[in-house]
Design an enzyme around this catalytic site. Structure first.
Site, PDB file in Angstrom:
ATOM      1  N   ASP A  30       0.851  -1.195   0.000  1.00 40.87           N
ATOM      2  CA  ASP A  30       0.000   0.000   0.000  1.00 40.87           C
ATOM      3  C   ASP A  30       0.891   1.251   0.000  1.00 40.87           C
ATOM      4  O   ASP A  30       1.893   1.322   0.719  1.00 40.87           O
ATOM      5  CB  ASP A  30      -0.904  -0.007   1.243  1.00 40.87           C
ATOM      6  CG  ASP A  30      -2.065   0.959   1.108  1.00 40.87           C
ATOM      7  OD1 ASP A  30      -3.216   0.504   1.008  1.00 40.87           O
ATOM      8  OD2 ASP A  30      -1.816   2.191   1.096  1.00 40.87           O
ATOM      9  N   ILE A  31       0.502   2.226  -0.803  1.00 40.97           N
ATOM     10  CA  ILE A  31       1.292   3.449  -0.955  1.00 40.97           C
ATOM     11  C   ILE A  31       1.249   4.316   0.314  1.00 40.97           C
ATOM     12  O   ILE A  31       2.126   5.157   0.529  1.00 40.97           O
ATOM     13  CB  ILE A  31       0.788   4.238  -2.187  1.00 40.97           C
ATOM     14  CG1 ILE A  31       1.865   5.140  -2.751  1.00 40.97           C
ATOM     15  CG2 ILE A  31      -0.491   5.011  -1.888  1.00 40.97           C
ATOM     16  CD1 ILE A  31       1.521   5.718  -4.125  1.00 40.97           C
ATOM     17  N   ASN A  87     -12.789  -3.230   2.617  1.00 43.43           N
ATOM     18  CA  ASN A  87     -13.734  -2.122   2.747  1.00 43.43           C
ATOM     19  C   ASN A  87     -14.676  -2.174   1.545  1.00 43.43           C
ATOM     20  O   ASN A  87     -14.218  -2.241   0.401  1.00 43.43           O
ATOM     21  CB  ASN A  87     -12.978  -0.792   2.759  1.00 43.43           C
ATOM     22  CG  ASN A  87     -12.078  -0.661   3.975  1.00 43.43           C
ATOM     23  OD1 ASN A  87     -12.414  -1.128   5.059  1.00 43.43           O
ATOM     24  ND2 ASN A  87     -10.916  -0.047   3.807  1.00 43.43           N
ATOM     25  N   GLY A  93     -15.880   2.585   3.644  1.00 37.76           N
ATOM     26  CA  GLY A  93     -14.632   3.325   3.456  1.00 37.76           C
ATOM     27  C   GLY A  93     -13.863   2.923   2.214  1.00 37.76           C
ATOM     28  O   GLY A  93     -12.659   3.188   2.110  1.00 37.76           O
ATOM     29  N   GLN A  94     -14.552   2.304   1.248  1.00 39.87           N
ATOM     30  CA  GLN A  94     -13.858   1.906   0.012  1.00 39.87           C
ATOM     31  C   GLN A  94     -13.586   3.141  -0.842  1.00 39.87           C
ATOM     32  O   GLN A  94     -14.508   3.891  -1.168  1.00 39.87           O
ATOM     33  CB  GLN A  94     -14.720   0.909  -0.774  1.00 39.87           C
ATOM     34  CG  GLN A  94     -14.028   0.382  -2.026  1.00 39.87           C
ATOM     35  CD  GLN A  94     -14.853  -0.691  -2.746  1.00 39.87           C
ATOM     36  OE1 GLN A  94     -15.997  -0.968  -2.383  1.00 39.87           O
ATOM     37  NE2 GLN A  94     -14.271  -1.276  -3.770  1.00 39.87           N
ATOM     38  N   HIS A 100     -10.306  -5.339  -3.253  1.00 40.37           N
ATOM     39  CA  HIS A 100      -8.962  -5.546  -2.711  1.00 40.37           C
ATOM     40  C   HIS A 100      -9.042  -5.911  -1.249  1.00 40.37           C
ATOM     41  O   HIS A 100      -9.946  -5.476  -0.532  1.00 40.37           O
ATOM     42  CB  HIS A 100      -8.097  -4.291  -2.891  1.00 40.37           C
ATOM     43  CG  HIS A 100      -8.721  -3.023  -2.385  1.00 40.37           C
ATOM     44  ND1 HIS A 100      -9.665  -2.323  -3.093  1.00 40.37           N
ATOM     45  CD2 HIS A 100      -8.544  -2.334  -1.232  1.00 40.37           C
ATOM     46  CE1 HIS A 100     -10.042  -1.251  -2.404  1.00 40.37           C
ATOM     47  NE2 HIS A 100      -9.376  -1.249  -1.261  1.00 40.37           N
ATOM     48  N   HIS A 102      -6.849  -5.654   2.186  1.00 42.50           N
ATOM     49  CA  HIS A 102      -5.707  -5.112   2.912  1.00 42.50           C
ATOM     50  C   HIS A 102      -5.188  -6.198   3.845  1.00 42.50           C
ATOM     51  O   HIS A 102      -5.984  -6.894   4.485  1.00 42.50           O
ATOM     52  CB  HIS A 102      -6.125  -3.937   3.808  1.00 42.50           C
ATOM     53  CG  HIS A 102      -6.682  -2.751   3.101  1.00 42.50           C
ATOM     54  ND1 HIS A 102      -5.957  -1.597   2.913  1.00 42.50           N
ATOM     55  CD2 HIS A 102      -7.903  -2.505   2.563  1.00 42.50           C
ATOM     56  CE1 HIS A 102      -6.709  -0.687   2.303  1.00 42.50           C
ATOM     57  NE2 HIS A 102      -7.901  -1.215   2.075  1.00 42.50           N
TER      58      HIS A 102
HETATM   59  P1  AMP Z   1      -9.718   1.406   0.321  1.00 40.75           P
HETATM   60  O1  AMP Z   1      -9.813   2.715   1.054  1.00 40.75           O
HETATM   61  O2  AMP Z   1     -10.099   0.212   1.114  1.00 40.75           O
HETATM   62  O3  AMP Z   1     -10.438   1.477  -1.026  1.00 40.75           O
HETATM   63  O4  AMP Z   1      -8.188   1.191   0.032  1.00 40.75           O
HETATM   64  C1  AMP Z   1      -7.505   1.729  -1.051  1.00 40.75           C
HETATM   65  C2  AMP Z   1      -6.048   1.653  -0.698  1.00 40.75           C
HETATM   66  O5  AMP Z   1      -5.293   1.794  -1.876  1.00 40.75           O
HETATM   67  C3  AMP Z   1      -5.572   2.761   0.254  1.00 40.75           C
HETATM   68  O6  AMP Z   1      -5.027   2.172   1.434  1.00 40.75           O
HETATM   69  C4  AMP Z   1      -4.524   3.507  -0.557  1.00 40.75           C
HETATM   70  O7  AMP Z   1      -3.430   3.935   0.221  1.00 40.75           O
HETATM   71  C5  AMP Z   1      -4.119   2.462  -1.578  1.00 40.75           C
HETATM   72  N1  AMP Z   1      -3.607   2.991  -2.827  1.00 40.75           N
HETATM   73  C6  AMP Z   1      -4.162   3.928  -3.624  1.00 40.75           C
HETATM   74  N2  AMP Z   1      -3.407   4.141  -4.718  1.00 40.75           N
HETATM   75  C7  AMP Z   1      -2.345   3.303  -4.614  1.00 40.75           C
HETATM   76  C8  AMP Z   1      -1.190   3.043  -5.431  1.00 40.75           C
HETATM   77  N3  AMP Z   1      -0.992   3.699  -6.582  1.00 40.75           N
HETATM   78  N4  AMP Z   1      -0.306   2.130  -5.001  1.00 40.75           N
HETATM   79  C9  AMP Z   1      -0.504   1.457  -3.845  1.00 40.75           C
HETATM   80  N5  AMP Z   1      -1.570   1.646  -3.048  1.00 40.75           N
HETATM   81  C10 AMP Z   1      -2.471   2.555  -3.409  1.00 40.75           C
END
Ligand code: AMP
Ligand code: ZN
Length: 114
Positions: A30-31, A87, A93-94, A100, A102
């Site tokens: 995760d970024i 999520n 909170g998606q 995906h 986590h």
């Molecule tokens: P959610 O809020 O459950 O939809 O999670 C989306 C997740 O994607 C968040 O934790 C972000 O930090 C992560 N995210 C968004 N863009 C990227 C990216 N380019 N590379 C890695 N993680 C990302």
């Protein structure tokens, strides 16, 4: 799916810190990590959310969990434990509309989530 950032990560249009890949799934860090270890596991096929699971595509979930099972051992967090989070939708909170999971570990996590 056009415009989906996770589809773009799968096809290499957007760079990612890859942990694992096979013909069906992709795993990457995760970024914006919320724990010392925080990675995401996604199906390569675009599935919008948990709401879009059905009898035809649900087998991907068992595969994702088997991949998580391997990665937590590789990353050394299996024994102390970790959290798998999905999520779904606005209240869940998606923020990225590509299914995906986590995986968070490396510290003691609070419960319940906010
Ligand atoms: P959610 O809020 O459950 O939809 O999670 C989306 C997740 O994607 C968040 O934790 C972000 O930090 C992560 N995210 C968004 N863009 C990227 C990216 N380019 N590379 C890695 N993680 C990302
Ligand atoms: Zn997508």
């Amino acid at each position: 799916m056009e415009g989906c950032i996770f589809c773009k990560i799968v096809n290499g249009e957007i760079p990612s810190n890859k942990l694992y890949e096979d013909d069906k799934v992709y795993a990457f860090y995760d970024i914006n990590p919320e724990a010392p270890t925080h990675f995401l596991v996604i199906p390569k096929d675009h599935i919008e959310s948990a709401n879009a699971l059905n009898e035809k595509n649900v087998d991907i979930i068992s595969h994702i969990f088997m991949v998580i099972n391997k990665l937590v051992v590789d990353l050394g967090i299996s024994d102390k434990g970790y959290r798998i989070v999905n999520n779904c939708g606005e209240d869940g909170g998606q923020t990225v509309n590509h299914l995906h999971f986590h995986v968070l570990g490396g510290r003691s996590l609070q419960w319940p989530p906010g």
